[in-house]
Structures are given as structure tokens and as C-alpha cells.
Design an enzyme around this catalytic site. Sequence first.
Site, PDB file in Angstrom:
ATOM      1  N   LYS A  56     -29.836 -14.265   3.375  1.00 58.44           N
ATOM      2  CA  LYS A  56     -29.299 -13.093   2.688  1.00 58.44           C
ATOM      3  C   LYS A  56     -29.443 -13.309   1.187  1.00 58.44           C
ATOM      4  CE  LYS A  56     -24.950 -10.421   2.599  1.00 58.44           C
ATOM      5  NZ  LYS A  56     -23.566 -10.379   3.178  1.00 58.44           N
ATOM      6  N   SER A  71     -18.970  -8.589   7.743  1.00 55.47           N
ATOM      7  CA  SER A  71     -20.327  -8.498   7.207  1.00 55.47           C
ATOM      8  C   SER A  71     -21.373  -9.298   7.974  1.00 55.47           C
ATOM      9  CB  SER A  71     -20.344  -8.918   5.732  1.00 55.47           C
ATOM     10  OG  SER A  71     -19.727  -7.922   4.952  1.00 55.47           O
ATOM     11  N   SER A 125     -22.302  -6.332   5.491  1.00 55.36           N
ATOM     12  CA  SER A 125     -23.277  -6.258   4.423  1.00 55.36           C
ATOM     13  C   SER A 125     -24.542  -7.081   4.663  1.00 55.36           C
ATOM     14  CB  SER A 125     -22.635  -6.728   3.119  1.00 55.36           C
ATOM     15  OG  SER A 125     -22.258  -8.101   3.192  1.00 55.36           O
TER      16      SER A 125
END
Length: 555
Positions: free
Chosen positions: A171, A275, A251
Site C-alpha cells: 500500500k 481498512s 482504504s
Amino acid sequence: MRILLYVFITFLVFGSCKKGKEEPQKELQPKVIWKPYDETKDLESTKKLEQARMHLKLVNSKILDKNDIWKPLASELEDFSAEDYNRLKKFILEKDIPTIQQSVKKGELSYEELVKFYIYRIRKYESDNSLSLNAVISLNPKVVKQARVLDKVDKNTIKINSVFGMPIMLKDNIGTKDMLTTAGAIALQNNKTDNAFITQRLLDENALILGKANLSEWAYFLCIGCPVGYSAIGGQTLNPYGRMIFESGGSSSGSGAVVAANFCTAAVGTETSGSILSPSSQNSVVGLKPTIGLLSRSGIVPISSTLDTPGPMTKSVVDNAILLNALVGKDPNDTTSVSSETDFLIAAKDSIVKGKRFGVIKSFLQDSLYAIAIDQIKTAGGEVIEVEPEQISLPGFLSILNIDMKNDLPKYIKTYASDNININTIEDVIAFNLRDTLIRIPYGQGIFEGIVKDSTTKEGLEKIKEDLKITARKYFDSQIDEHGLDVVLSINNYHAGYAAVAKYPALTVPMGYTEKGEPKGLTIIGKSFSEAKLLQLGFWYESISKKRKMPIMYN
């Protein structure tokens, strides 16, 4: 003239005969170019969706030319053809780490070919505006060369249950020396960092960092009611099971999408509250949100030092355990960090379920997929106990995130960000974004504005944290202790907030697909540092259900 003509014909015939004796040549690679397109029809189609959060304002980033993602590696693909790609599919697509490692040991595949396969695949889909997922922000320009080095190692010494040579996506809020770390924000567009602690752990285990995955900007702590998976740097992450129809989850949106679409072997996401669980469920992958402290947060762009944690996102529970083994390690720079001697893969495969007691949320049995999962668990020998914990609110939860972010972001910038980053505070980011709202914050920055307005004191914050931890633990423990449960079973990220403030781990495993084709996950929640048990039960459920399917458009 006749002599010249004879010589010419003879040359052609000879030349043709000689060429015919040579080995067949691979087709030269066509130049793959991504081109922007008129997004109007796509955007209009999202306005018809029931969920207002899916009413998109843009698809592609206004500042990232996607050609720049694979351009640094274009020369590495010059000798990698469509024929190579198709030949390698059977060794890579939907295969778990041990199976891929076995193929390498047998000589059916090299680490260099594995990396090139993923780069080729990313370029193939991300350059096609009818299939692109906007799931990748950058690729590691050194990754092919790094793979070649690993190919020189004696294959007999490589453990099949390891991340050695496995291309992992991170990420893009996780620090990497070979790529920028942006959190999806233009304010951090040129942020050059060292490796985060967990990045270095992967490198120490000889994993290959393939690239950086898109995410909800600032880990979905920027705008109010905006689409999950959107960032100014990466554009709108899309769900491979339903582009511009189903949410990608957030996210860690890109981390979920790249694993689901087989753009990498595995990925790492981060979670504050939902997330990892949300995008894993939405993309039909396995996601683990560990207990706070099991994995280091050093070098990761923060929301909350109280609740943040990275975690593995994979296509299988086996891969999740293998990746978790590689990520753990005590970090002296993270005050919550703990050491662990657990081999999570051994724990996961110890899948004896006799005597294990599963707490089932009674009201969730109205969900057909959940009900089917529970029936499968009962049929296979699990003990199912229906529970109905009293619904409770979590007052002050937002203030934890607000005040932590207000304090933790300046610390991150001072400690980890590069000198060319000219923001220091939330106020600085707000002012920066206001200089070009259409490009930098098309959905606004309502959450950032709320951070500035939050006047919770240090003392008040500590009380909120402690009160919420007690409340959330009571929510779970009242059922776990009273009924002698091993775990509580939930859906997707429905209980992510409770698990977050309780600091309890949660594992989501693909549970199936709705009639419309939208993925859902069975989420297993346990007490602190019960990851071994979660993986064990998750492995067992995965083996009896076998629900994950590759997205049909990405086969």
C-alpha cells in the site's frame, strides 16, 4: 542485367533457406501505450447506482500518466512475449506461494519470469480503459534485476513456505527506498523515504517489492462521503468483480484489487478501522487485521498511533500465514511493538476443529451467505452458539483519529519524510489543497477540516481511549466468556470499529458472492494475540467452503 537479376534471386533463395533453418523468433513486443479517454459515460453510469458514495467525479488521476508506471521497466519486457505470458499462466494465476515455489524448484518458472509475468499483466490490463482497475501507483524499477540475483541461489536451499522471490505489492503509505511513498496525496507526491520496518523485514526474507498499490487518499481520512479507493495520485481504484458497480473497499483498496486480479503474489495493507477487512471482503481475498503491536508501524504514513496496523492480504490463508511470518519482528522505534515466536503457518495448518466454539450473530443469519457459511461449519463439526450482543455506541471514536492524526502526521514528516516535503501539519495540507481544489481535493477535505476543529484535550483523549477499549472488549468478552467461545463470526467489516478500539485481531475469508456477483467475507474475531487461532479456523473454513473465484474478466 540478367547476371544481376540471377544473383539477386539466388541471394533471396539462399537467404530464405538459411532463415528457415534458424530457431523461430519471438514476436517483437508492440508498444503498449495508455491513452486518456472521455470518462463521461462511465461517470454517468455510476450516478444510477443506489449508493451515493459510488457517484464518481473522475476515474483516472489528473496528474499521473499511467505509462510512467511501467516505463522504467519497458526494456525488461522487450524479450517477454505474449507467448511467454500465456505459457506461464498455469504456474501463476490463483496459485499459492508453496505451489509457485515448487514450480521454481522444478525449473518450470524462474523468479525473473514471475516478476515479468506480473509486470506484463499489470501493463496489459491497466493500459486498457475498459478493464483498468487503477490499482497500481508505481512499480519498482529495480525489481527484475533483483529477481535475477535470487535466481542464482541454489533452489534446493529455498523453503517453499517462504516469501523468497515472491513479488509483493505494498500500500502506498508504506515506506520504500526504491519508490516514492505518497499516501495517494499530491502533498506527498515526491516523498522519498527509507524502507519502513516491515518493508525491510520483507527484504531481509528476500521477498521482491514489486510496486505500490493505490489507496483511499490519506487512508480514507480526508473527505466526507467520498468514494473509497480514490486518491489524487492514483485515481479511482475499481473492483475487478464489478468495475464502477461494486465498491473496492477501503482504504487498502489497491492492495485488495491487485491480489484479486492476480497482479502480484500477495500484498500488504494497513488498517485503522476496517481498512484491511473491507477491501479484502469486497475483493474476495483473505485479509488479516492483527492485534496492535504484532506488526511495526514505523515508516508508515499514519492516521492513529493508537489504532493503526499493517496486515497481510492474500488469495489464501496459507499465503496469509506465510506473509505474516515474514512481517513480524520487534521494532525498537514502535513503542507498541512486541516480539513473536509463533510460526503462523504451522498454527494455521493445525486445523483440528473438534471442540471449537463459534459465536454466531443471530441477526446476521438473515444474510443468506452467512447462513450458508454457518451451516457448513456445523456440518463439518464446529460447535455453533447463537449470540446477540447488545448494540453499543462508541462515543469519541472520531476524536481518537482526529487528535492522533493531528499529532502523528508532524512526527512522521519530521522522522521519515524527505526534506523536499514542505508540509508539516494538517493545516499545511489543507492550505496546500486549497490552491487547486479541482485537482487536489475534488471531493473536499471535510475530515481534515474536522481535525483542526477538534479541541479534545490530551487528558480527555486518554479517557476516551480507555473507555472505548473497555466498552468494546466487554461487547466481545461478554459473549466469548459467558459461552466459552473461541471466536465470534461477523461479516465483512461490520464489527471493525469494535475490533479496532478493543485492539482485537480479525481475519476475513471469502464467503461467497451475492446474486449480483458482489463478494462477501466471513470475518473471524478473537481476543488479543489470537492470530494463530484465527488463521487455524480460517484455514479450516476455507478448506470446507472453497468460495474464492477469480474475477471472470481477469482470467
